[in-house]
Design a protein around this motif. Structure first.
Motif, PDB file in Angstrom:
ATOM      1  N   SER A   1       7.550  64.897  39.362  1.00 44.76           N
ATOM      2  CA  SER A   1       6.656  66.037  39.139  1.00 44.76           C
ATOM      3  C   SER A   1       5.486  65.683  38.235  1.00 44.76           C
ATOM      4  N   SER A   2       5.333  64.409  37.949  1.00 45.43           N
ATOM      5  CA  SER A   2       4.199  63.943  37.155  1.00 45.43           C
ATOM      6  C   SER A   2       4.189  64.542  35.754  1.00 45.43           C
ATOM      7  N   ARG A   3       5.374  64.640  35.159  1.00 46.76           N
ATOM      8  CA  ARG A   3       5.456  65.193  33.807  1.00 46.76           C
ATOM      9  C   ARG A   3       5.075  64.171  32.742  1.00 46.76           C
TER      10      ARG A   3
ATOM     11  N   ILE B   1       2.140  63.702  24.059  1.00 44.24           N
ATOM     12  CA  ILE B   1       0.734  63.607  23.682  1.00 44.24           C
ATOM     13  C   ILE B   1       0.124  65.020  23.643  1.00 44.24           C
ATOM     14  N   PRO B   2      -0.906  65.275  22.832  1.00 44.90           N
ATOM     15  CA  PRO B   2      -1.621  64.277  22.039  1.00 44.90           C
ATOM     16  C   PRO B   2      -1.012  64.038  20.653  1.00 44.90           C
TER      17      PRO B   2
ATOM     18  N   LYS C   1       8.377  72.590  19.677  1.00 41.67           N
ATOM     19  CA  LYS C   1       8.064  71.340  18.992  1.00 41.67           C
ATOM     20  C   LYS C   1       9.260  70.895  18.146  1.00 41.67           C
TER      21      LYS C   1
ATOM     22  N   GLY D   1       0.184  77.278  18.833  1.00 48.47           N
ATOM     23  CA  GLY D   1       1.271  76.337  18.577  1.00 48.47           C
ATOM     24  C   GLY D   1       2.535  76.811  19.267  1.00 48.47           C
ATOM     25  N   ARG D   2       3.450  75.904  19.459  1.00 43.75           N
ATOM     26  CA  ARG D   2       4.764  76.269  19.972  1.00 43.75           C
ATOM     27  C   ARG D   2       5.783  75.684  19.010  1.00 43.75           C
TER      28      ARG D   2
ATOM     29  N   GLN E   1      11.351  70.748  28.903  1.00 45.12           N
ATOM     30  CA  GLN E   1      12.165  70.854  30.129  1.00 45.12           C
ATOM     31  C   GLN E   1      13.131  69.677  30.238  1.00 45.12           C
TER      32      GLN E   1
ATOM     33  N   PRO F   1      -6.333  76.341  19.536  1.00 43.79           N
ATOM     34  CA  PRO F   1      -5.091  76.091  20.291  1.00 43.79           C
ATOM     35  C   PRO F   1      -3.888  76.711  19.593  1.00 43.79           C
TER      36      PRO F   1
ATOM     37  N   LYS G   1       3.123  64.483  29.182  1.00 42.38           N
ATOM     38  CA  LYS G   1       1.744  64.979  29.206  1.00 42.38           C
ATOM     39  C   LYS G   1       1.589  66.259  28.403  1.00 42.38           C
ATOM     40  N   HIS G   2       2.682  66.981  28.229  1.00 43.20           N
ATOM     41  CA  HIS G   2       2.599  68.229  27.463  1.00 43.20           C
ATOM     42  C   HIS G   2       3.967  68.596  26.919  1.00 43.20           C
ATOM     43  N   LEU G   3       3.919  69.450  25.927  1.00 39.31           N
ATOM     44  CA  LEU G   3       5.153  69.817  25.233  1.00 39.31           C
ATOM     45  C   LEU G   3       6.117  70.562  26.153  1.00 39.31           C
ATOM     46  N   ALA G   4       5.570  71.408  27.027  1.00 38.13           N
ATOM     47  CA  ALA G   4       6.439  72.192  27.909  1.00 38.13           C
ATOM     48  C   ALA G   4       7.248  71.275  28.828  1.00 38.13           C
TER      49      ALA G   4
END
Lengths: 394, 184
Positions: B118-120, B62-63, B20, B15-16, B104, B13, B97-100
């Motif tokens: 938007s179920s973020r 997460i995670p 982060k 990294g960002r 935002q 995976p 749910k995610h870093l992106a």
């Protein structure tokens, strides 16, 4: 439903749609117990850097990606064996297909019975009881998606049959993968999607959920297709992509429809694109086969030209009034765009004047199918204009 | 040389680091602001009063992304920490749910209402307390940020006299300097 809207919907496949839909994928996979997903990319997807885009989207997810890319459109048998061997050796616990055709089908096969003990022959139909152990299956439709990817069909192996087991668990519709790269690709895909969706909407074996998607798709495509053909822009392409995505979601029994079956055979002759074939085949089938819900078609195509304004109340008049605008739209596409439409049709022995005559014929008298049959026969046989007695209904 | 035949490979995976770090910084900033606002702002205090004592809420990615943990202790004391909540505390978790998606929202390009639609993120815990926490976060963002940015972050910008806003903002920034939290 608009392209800019991000949403998730379960029907029963979970559809993730929107700008960051790919980024949602790891969470969904982890929820399904996956730790190491295998991603399959076809040649086109690889060339468009989709492996890099997907890898970037999975950043910080903690998931190691297994990747098989550069899968050709028609893999050789030994390449298929290699794919399965790699899959078994990799010990991946989920399969994501990024692409269309063989890649989507391979993803379905590997997820549903690739982990079994015995090798399967992908070219033979399988009874449902072979699906013993299944893995999470995700599909990421590409820009040139046909809608089969997100359906329960295996497009390249046995497109006329459905296996509910092949329905993906996840469908990811993300602009990074679905926006067409070129203007003509967008129109190609949209014309094909429009025709398929109209057929889906009027087939008797539809269901309410599919009907909602079909109506949204037809509305979106009908309102954007002509705009895109005459003044290409990125915004129009995005809206078209949304329409195509909805069309894909509404693909339930479309490939079981006679028009699509005929179109498939026409397209296989290699002289005409699938999009044009469906557009040509659908009205013929509508005219000749009672299986379609013609009143419903009239109502749907009324989106293209308000029937109330025409004052047509009789169902037959409605159909004639409704099909005319559809053909007009097709003719406008031929005029506004893509020269390759004209050249391909000419190569198939069908000139634009034939289509004009066809449209006029439908408007004048919908009962005589001679011209239609002759036109299609010329496509069917490649060159012979005299072969008009050949049966076109498969 | 470009490969042209199918082959198998594995990718770790990516990294960002920038995203982060940015998300971590905003959560740190916001967390300290919440703790500071709870010491003087009546609206924030009133909302905290609706939460039980010895209760924690988190805003996390997460995670294993950055996290902000706010603990409400007894007598209305509020503490910020970037680590796990103390053992045994009931916790309300807001999980991106995610870093992106977190990036935002926390860079104010998407409001929390739109992000939710938007179920973020998911909310793990009592939804009634979730509404209270959202009100607290909205209030703190209004006090913390200049109005044009705060309008992007909250669904409805409250009508507060300009003088009051600046007075509260000054108190907040000074209070953040003195805010202490477990594990800091």
């Amino acid at each position: 439903m608009k392209a800019g809207n991000d949403f998730a919907f379960t029907c029963p496949a979970k559809v993730l749609c929107g700008r960051l839909a790919l980024d949602h994928l790891p969470v969904e996979l982890v929820e399904r117990g996956a730790k190491k997903p295998l991603f399959l990319f076809d040649l086109t997807a690889t060339k468009h850097s989709l492996p890099r885009i997907v890898h970037k989207a999975l950043a910080n997810s903690g998931l190691v990606m297994g990747v098989i890319d550069y899968i050709p459109e028609r893999p050789e048998p030994d390449q298929l064996r290699d794919l399965r061997e790699w899959f078994l050796k990799s010990r991946c616990d989920a399969v994501i297909g990024v692409g269309r055709g063989w890649v989507a089908d391979m993803a379905k096969c590997l997820a549903r019975f690739g982990d079994g003990n015995e090798a399967r022959d992908f070219n033979k139909a399988l009874p449902p009881e072979v699906f013993e152990q299944t893995l999470p299956l995700g599909i990421v439709p590409p820009a040139d998606a046909t809608g089969f990817e997100a359906s329960s069909h295996l497009e390249t192996v046995f497109p006329e049959s459905r296996f509910i087991q092949f329905m993906p668990d996840l469908v990811v519709i993300d602009p990074r993968t679905t926006i067409p790269r070129t203007h003509s690709d967008a129109i190609d895909a949209a014309v094909s999607a429009l025709a398929s969706t109209v057929e889906q909407a009027v087939l008797p074996q539809g269901n309410p959920f599919i009907g909602i998607y079909a109506q949204a798709a037809i509305h979106e495509l009908a309102s954007q297709l002509a705009v895109t053909a005459e003044s290409p822009s990125r915004i129009a392409a995005v809206e078209l992509a949304a329409g195509i995505a909805y069309a894909g979601l509404s693909l339930g029994d479309t490939v079981c429809g006679p028009a699509s079956r005929l179109a498939q055979r026409l397209a296989e002759s290699g002289t005409i694109s699938a999009a044009n074939a469906v557009m040509l085949a659908l009205p013929v089938m509508l005219q000749s086969m009672p299986v379609y819900r013609k009143e419903r078609l009239a109502r749907l195509l009324g989106l293209l030209a308000p029937l109330e304004r025409l004052g047509a109340t009789d169902a037959a008049d409605n159909i004639r009034a409704a099909i005319g605008p559809l053909l007009d739209l097709f003719n406008r596409l031929m005029n506004a765009a893509p020269e390759r439409y004209v050249s391909k049709l000419e190569a198939a022995g069908l000139a634009k004047t034939d289509l004009d005559a066809y449209a006029k014929h439908l408007a004048d008298d919908g009962t005589d199918k001679g011209l239609v049959r002759r036109a299609l026969s010329r496509i069917w046989s490649g060159t012979s204009a005299d072969n008009h007695d050949r049966e076109v209904i498969p | 040389m470009v490969a042209s035949a199918p082959h198998y490979r594995e990718l770790a995976p990516a990294g960002r680091p920038f995203q982060k770090a940015a998300v971590g910084f905003v959560l740190w900033f916001l967390g300290r602001a919440v703790a500071a606002a709870a010491t003087f702002d009546p609206a924030v205090q009133a909302d905290f009063d609706q939460l039980p004592d010895w209760f924690a809420f988190t805003l996390e990615v997460i995670p294993n992304g950055p996290a902000m943990v706010i603990e409400k202790q007894d007598r209305g004391r509020v503490r910020y920490t970037s680590r796990n909540p103390a053992d045994g505390l009931p916790v309300l978790r807001f999980q991106f749910k995610h870093l992106a998606g977190a990036f935002q929202v926390l860079t104010f390009r998407e409001s929390s209402a739109v992000a939710n639609a938007s179920s973020r993120f998911v909310v793990d815990g009592d939804p009634a307390y979730g509404c209270v926490v959202i009100r607290i976060l909205d209030r703190v963002q209004v006090l913390l940020l200049p109005a044009p940015i705060a309008r992007l972050a909250v669904k409805r910008y409250p009508k507060i006299p300009v003088f009051e806003t600046w007075k509260a903002r000054l108190k907040l920034y000074i209070g953040m300097l003195w805010t202490q939290g477990r594990g800091q």
